[in-house]
Scaffold this motif. Sequence first.
Motif, PDB file in Angstrom:
ATOM      1  N   LYS A  61       0.828  -1.206   0.000  1.00 51.10           N
ATOM      2  CA  LYS A  61       0.000   0.000   0.000  1.00 51.10           C
ATOM      3  C   LYS A  61       0.865   1.260   0.000  1.00 51.10           C
ATOM      4  CE  LYS A  61      -4.063  -1.957   2.287  1.00 51.10           C
ATOM      5  NZ  LYS A  61      -4.962  -1.898   3.475  1.00 51.10           N
ATOM      6  N   LYS A 109       0.876   2.409  -3.465  1.00 49.09           N
ATOM      7  CA  LYS A 109      -0.419   2.377  -4.138  1.00 49.09           C
ATOM      8  C   LYS A 109      -0.711   3.725  -4.788  1.00 49.09           C
ATOM      9  CE  LYS A 109      -5.238   1.082  -3.227  1.00 49.09           C
ATOM     10  NZ  LYS A 109      -6.200   0.686  -2.173  1.00 49.09           N
ATOM     11  N   SER A 110      -1.200   3.678  -6.027  1.00 47.55           N
ATOM     12  CA  SER A 110      -1.455   4.914  -6.782  1.00 47.55           C
ATOM     13  C   SER A 110      -2.916   5.332  -6.770  1.00 47.55           C
ATOM     14  CB  SER A 110      -1.021   4.730  -8.239  1.00 47.55           C
ATOM     15  OG  SER A 110      -1.839   3.760  -8.887  1.00 47.55           O
ATOM     16  N   ASN A 111      -3.802   4.454  -6.266  1.00 43.54           N
ATOM     17  CA  ASN A 111      -5.250   4.694  -6.275  1.00 43.54           C
ATOM     18  C   ASN A 111      -5.822   4.772  -7.692  1.00 43.54           C
ATOM     19  OD1 ASN A 111      -5.512   4.815  -3.424  1.00 43.54           O
ATOM     20  ND2 ASN A 111      -4.784   6.932  -3.444  1.00 43.54           N
ATOM     21  N   TYR A 112      -5.061   4.242  -8.658  1.00 44.40           N
ATOM     22  CA  TYR A 112      -5.562   4.213 -10.039  1.00 44.40           C
ATOM     23  C   TYR A 112      -6.552   3.067 -10.230  1.00 44.40           C
ATOM     24  CZ  TYR A 112      -5.520   3.474 -15.110  1.00 44.40           C
ATOM     25  OH  TYR A 112      -5.895   3.273 -16.418  1.00 44.40           O
TER      26      TYR A 112
END
Length: 608
Positions: A142, A145-148
């Motif tokens: 996490k 993590k890019s939140n894409y």
Amino acid sequence: MNKLIKFNLYFFIIGLGILILSLVYPQSLLSQTNQNIQNIIDQAHKNNQILWLILLLSWLIFIIIFYLKFKQNNIKNIALKKEPQTDNSSEIIRQLEFQKYVLDESAIVAITDKNGIITYVNDKFCEISQYSREELIGKTHKIIKSNYHPPEFFEELWKTISNGKTWKGEVKNKAKDGTCYWMATTIFPFLDETEKPFQYIAIRFDITQLKNTQNALEKAKLNAEKANQIKSEFLSTISHEIRTPMNGIMGMTGLLLDTKLTNEQREFTQTIRKCNEELLSIINEILDFSKIESGQIKLEEYPFNLSKTLETIINLIAKTAQAKNLKLTYFISPETPNIIRGDSPRLHQILVHLLNNAIKFTDTGEIKVSVDSELEDDNIYKIKFAVKDTGIGISEDCQEKLFKPFSQIDSSTTRKYGGTGLGLAICQRLCDLMGGEIWLESQENIGSTFYFTIITTEVKNNSEKPSKLLNNNQSFLEKIEQKPLRILLAEDNNTNQKVALLILKRLGYHADVVKNGLEVLEALSRQSYDVILMDIQMPEMDGIEATQQIRHLFSSRQRPRIIAITANTTQEDHQRCLEVGMDDYITKPIHLETLKIALEKCQRIEEI
């Protein structure tokens, strides 16, 4: 050790022999033996117990030596067995270290425990993520993590690896400085004796540049599609804007020619009409070429009668050839199939252009059209057309220019004969679309022959639907008198209204007029109509939406027949009109004969 064993063995054997002699042999026999031996035996008898002790000691020494010797040999054997194993393990370790080095140099590697906690990362992982090894170990992924990706993406990933299966995919991660990068990722689960994962190893490769290239190509593709869409809309708009005033010019000119005019007035009017037709032809060529170049031309596939099509074309061109006193003939070979499948209007377009060119560049002589065919495969024919003239001919050097867009033979030809130089380029593109080709044979001052081919199939059992056309024995005027049609004209342009009403009047019809789709619906609410001549582009509500409303409000038996009358000429426009429920399609400028044929297909609603 070996010498000690031998000495002890000899000592044991001698002692054992003396003991046996002392016990077995009688004293009388011994007296006959050598005096030295006898003395030894006598001594043995005297010291019997000592001798037994010596023999027993020798035996124990022998056993101890033999045991030590056996153990030494066993240790050597074990050592010999272990020695090659030790060497093999070293080689395996060396190979594993080399493989690890290669993997670390080429891939981004991370190892996690069964809970996803990072336990190992290589240098490349630290380099691309911009986190140190201390910052990564003990954390989960996490941290990058890019939140894409949506949560479902990682849920599916975790479900796959937790079930002991390998997961492969592309993941977008975020570095410490906030920049994002793409990884081609493969995650391998390591299973314990219960077939449950106890750790995972992720091997990744940086594909950021590849993804950027793909995104750029995708963006370029979308931009190209958008540009094509804009171009298509522009062509549709410009076609409508040009054809709308031309409809008024050609319509009024045609109506004017049907009135009483002096010879001079008729000549002027005919000149106006001819110039208008030439202008329309040029506009059509430009629009057709633009549509072909942008891939908007789509051929239709349906059965049609080849001989009737050719006959129609010849009749259309005959007046032009007759005006120059040129003989016009055609011939179709007997082996050519009569009913074929293809795009009749596009074939018509090619032949008309070649015939018009032949007439344009021929002052005396004749024009010949011939058609023959060759069976390529089972029911697949190559049909060859030839248009031969006795005109000015074309030099060999200039023939290469003919099929290039916007190309003329020379400037003098352009001034004398005119033209856009697009006609033959369009014919070539259309032949390509129909699976054929086009070429020519020509000699200056002798003439030219243009050849082209199409690939088609023969339709052997053609069942044509019976049309609602007028009975051959019944005249058109009789039909109008017996069954007058109630017509509603939907047209927002005042000039086009006048043209349409005058043409209808010439055909013996009367029509009510409205200016948009809303007024069409209002008119239908007041009374019923048999036919609606529907313009497509109108304010407030266009013809497409009005047609959809009519189909929704009226049943098929109550619904009037809708004929689109529009300046939009693309195949997509035509198809769209039919898809929304229109029954026929007429392009502007309106020709009297075309409208007449369309109205002949209509009947009063009460009689359907």
